[in-house]
Scaffold this active site. Structure first.
Site, PDB file in Angstrom:
ATOM      1  N   ASP A  13     -12.612 -53.000 -17.571  1.00  0.00           N
ATOM      2  CA  ASP A  13     -11.580 -52.853 -16.537  1.00  0.00           C
ATOM      3  C   ASP A  13     -11.824 -53.724 -15.311  1.00  0.00           C
ATOM      4  O   ASP A  13     -11.438 -53.365 -14.191  1.00  0.00           O
ATOM      5  CB  ASP A  13     -11.464 -51.372 -16.101  1.00  0.00           C
ATOM      6  CG  ASP A  13     -11.126 -50.473 -17.277  1.00  0.00           C
ATOM      7  OD1 ASP A  13     -10.453 -50.953 -18.197  1.00  0.00           O
ATOM      8  OD2 ASP A  13     -11.533 -49.296 -17.259  1.00  0.00           O
ATOM      9  N   LYS A  16      -9.526 -58.332 -16.522  1.00  0.00           N
ATOM     10  CA  LYS A  16      -9.443 -59.447 -17.488  1.00  0.00           C
ATOM     11  C   LYS A  16      -7.989 -59.836 -17.764  1.00  0.00           C
ATOM     12  O   LYS A  16      -7.654 -61.009 -17.802  1.00  0.00           O
ATOM     13  CB  LYS A  16     -10.134 -59.041 -18.810  1.00  0.00           C
ATOM     14  CG  LYS A  16     -11.631 -58.740 -18.644  1.00  0.00           C
ATOM     15  CD  LYS A  16     -12.247 -58.222 -19.922  1.00  0.00           C
ATOM     16  CE  LYS A  16     -11.805 -56.829 -20.304  1.00  0.00           C
ATOM     17  NZ  LYS A  16     -12.261 -55.745 -19.403  1.00  0.00           N
ATOM     18  N   GLY A  40      -7.280 -51.620 -22.259  1.00  0.00           N
ATOM     19  CA  GLY A  40      -6.007 -51.554 -21.536  1.00  0.00           C
ATOM     20  C   GLY A  40      -6.054 -52.684 -20.533  1.00  0.00           C
ATOM     21  O   GLY A  40      -6.812 -52.624 -19.567  1.00  0.00           O
ATOM     22  N   HIS A  41      -5.317 -53.752 -20.791  1.00  0.00           N
ATOM     23  CA  HIS A  41      -5.356 -54.936 -19.922  1.00  0.00           C
ATOM     24  C   HIS A  41      -4.050 -55.012 -19.135  1.00  0.00           C
ATOM     25  O   HIS A  41      -2.972 -55.101 -19.712  1.00  0.00           O
ATOM     26  CB  HIS A  41      -5.556 -56.202 -20.764  1.00  0.00           C
ATOM     27  CG  HIS A  41      -6.907 -56.254 -21.415  1.00  0.00           C
ATOM     28  ND1 HIS A  41      -7.355 -57.324 -22.150  1.00  0.00           N
ATOM     29  CD2 HIS A  41      -7.926 -55.354 -21.416  1.00  0.00           C
ATOM     30  CE1 HIS A  41      -8.584 -57.073 -22.583  1.00  0.00           C
ATOM     31  NE2 HIS A  41      -8.950 -55.889 -22.158  1.00  0.00           N
ATOM     32  N   GLN A 223     -13.296 -54.762 -23.150  1.00  0.00           N
ATOM     33  CA  GLN A 223     -14.427 -53.973 -22.634  1.00  0.00           C
ATOM     34  C   GLN A 223     -15.287 -54.855 -21.704  1.00  0.00           C
ATOM     35  O   GLN A 223     -14.751 -55.741 -21.078  1.00  0.00           O
ATOM     36  CB  GLN A 223     -15.269 -53.379 -23.773  1.00  0.00           C
ATOM     37  CG  GLN A 223     -14.579 -52.264 -24.553  1.00  0.00           C
ATOM     38  CD  GLN A 223     -13.552 -52.749 -25.548  1.00  0.00           C
ATOM     39  OE1 GLN A 223     -13.871 -53.547 -26.412  1.00  0.00           O
ATOM     40  NE2 GLN A 223     -12.337 -52.282 -25.444  1.00  0.00           N
TER      41      GLN A 223
END
Ligand code: GDP
Ligand code: IMO
Ligand code: MG
Length: 426
Positions: A13, A16, A40-41, A223
């Site tokens: 988080d 990215k 979750g990007h 990640q």
């Protein structure tokens, strides 16, 4: 041409998705190399926020091809949901998105096994995202997995049933864990048939041919380094190699073909899920960072644990990844702080550690901090790093000196435009 890599240096988080989106115009291809819908990007532009789980973060830029590599694990149901959410953007997924035939599939029973395993661990649980990541990678290394290429095979259903039966046997080990597969199977098989409509390819061949043809490729990690299966805070990690080496195995790119490695970190530090976090602030300062930074998981909504930047941890991550440049994210979150702390080393049993040691799980790690003057003003409207307050420039310079890698990007807000280029100083 070589493949540039962008990956997280902390516990995920870091931002990215935002930076991949910002850098995409400089590339022809964006390729995700590992992880799955545990990621979750988040991307923000034109006032809209998008959260991507499986689809690479270059998808919103026209003329750029997005590749889901062999190292990624795909849940067809979540993937279908992502595509549906993007329907208003009229993206031609068949030509803008290609999927490795070697990418593994997450079955409904992988998710059930993930939940059963976590429930059985009780207070020792990993804090997994419950997306079935661990069980899917276990089947991959156990040589039982189903891959995207299998969905085109006439005996796909036989293979699927064999794996589900194996999982049902495994679930007998958790007699108290109740599950209902019947509701999940129909939508999963439907999503698989929709996945078949997309473009599945031999992505390693395609990427290497593209490199030869002079195409510019950016590999997108998921990640972060401290969640890497080998180098993270094991066992509180994910089940893939999140580090630069994961690009080689997750895309089929040779080590000699790795170009720049962009390491991304927050101006502070967060972690979601269980496991050690030396600079965690279990107090009102941590609470304040969480509030200012809206630190809640993009995938699970869980509150993220917050703390100060950790220099030994970042140095360790830079070493493992061969980082050549850094992006510092969320500087604006510290706008209201009079002072900032940076951990310079740890004390364990009174002994000084300047690096990230093996055992941080079962010992008391005491972080030692250096106090740094905060900038204490709004940075979110800055359009150039040159105009940044001197204290922010000093913080960047301080970290560059400690980390021995240039910080080429400083991010001051979630939007694409809130990105300051510091190449001049680099
Ligand atoms: P990723 O998993 O590394 O892509 O990061 P996430 O999307 O899970 O989490 C990063 C969060 O921070 C998202 O909500 C972003 O919109 C937000 N974000 C990214 N960069 C910045 C920044 O510089 N400042 C602020 N305030 N938010 C940011
Ligand atoms: P992005 O790509 C933050 C964490 C989980 C848990 C551990 C194992 O958005 O940075 P898993 O579901 O992989 O078995 O969970 O890893 N985790 C993440 N934390 N960001 C992520 O992805 C994460 N993906 C997994 O919280 O502690
Ligand atoms: Mg995330």
């Amino acid at each position: 041409m070589k493949v540039d890599v962008l990956l997280g240096l902390q516990w995920g988080d870091e931002g990215k998705g935002k930076i991949v989106d910002v850098l995409t115009p400089q590339y022809d291809i964006i390729a995700r190399f590992q992880g799955g819908p545990n990621a979750g990007h988040t991307l923000e532009f034109e006032g809209i926020k998008h959260v991507l789980h499986t689809i690479p973060s270059g998808i919103f830029r026209e003329g750029v091809l997005n590749v889901i590599g062999n190292g990624v694990v795909i849940d067809p149901v979540i993937f279908k949901g992502e595509l549906e959410k993007m329907a208003p953007y009229n993206i031609d997924f068949k030509s803008r998105l290609v999927i490795s035939k070697k990418a593994h599939l997450i079955l409904p029973t992988h998710r059930i096994l993930d939940a059963a395993s976590e429930a059985a661990k009780g207070k020792d649980k990993i804090g997994s995202t419950l997306k079935g990541i661990g069980p899917t990678y276990m089947d991959k290394t156990g040589r039982n997995g189903l891959r995207v290429g299998d969905i085109f095979s006439p005996n796909f259903e036989t293979k699927y049933n064999a794996l589900v039966n194996k999982h049902k046997d495994m679930l007998k080990r958790f007699p108290d864990f109740e599950y209902d597969l019947s509701e999940l199977e129909g939508p999963w098989l439907q999503a698989v048939s929709e996945l078949k409509q997309l473009t599945a390819i031999d992505s390693e061949q395609f990427l290497n041919d593209s490199m030869k043809a002079g195409k510019k490729i950016l590999a997108e990690g998921a990640q972060g380094t401290m969640l890497d299966i080998d180098f993270g805070t094991y066992p509180f990690v994910t089940s893939s190699n999140t580090v630069t080496a994961g690009t080689c195995t997750g895309l089929g790119v040779a080590p000699t073909k790795i170009g720049d490695v962009i390491g991304i970190f927050k101006a502070y530090c967060t972690r979601v899920g269980s496991g050690p976090f030396p600079t965690e602030l279990d107090d009102e300062v941590g609470e304040r960072i969480r509030k200012e930074g809206s630190e809640f998981g993009a995938t699970t909504g869980r509150p993220r644990r917050c703390g100060w930047v950790d220099i030994p941890q970042l140095k360790y991550a830079i070493m493992i990844n061969g980082v050549t440049e850094l992006s510092m994210m969320k500087a604006d979150v510290l706008d209201a702080f009079e002072t900032i702390q940076a951990c310079t080393h740890y004390l364990i049993d009174g002994e000084r550690y300047d690096y990230f040691p093996y055992d941080v799980n079962d010992v008391e790690v005491v972080p030692v901090y250096e106090e740094i003057k905060g900038w204490n003003c709004d940075t979110t409207k800055l359009s150039s790093f040159e105009d940044a307050p001197s204290e922010l420039k000093d913080y960047v310079e301080y970290l560059e000196q400690k980390l021995e890698v240039p910080i080429t990007v400083v991010s001051v807000g979630p939007d694409r435009t809130q990105t300051l280029n510091n190449k001049v100083l680099a």
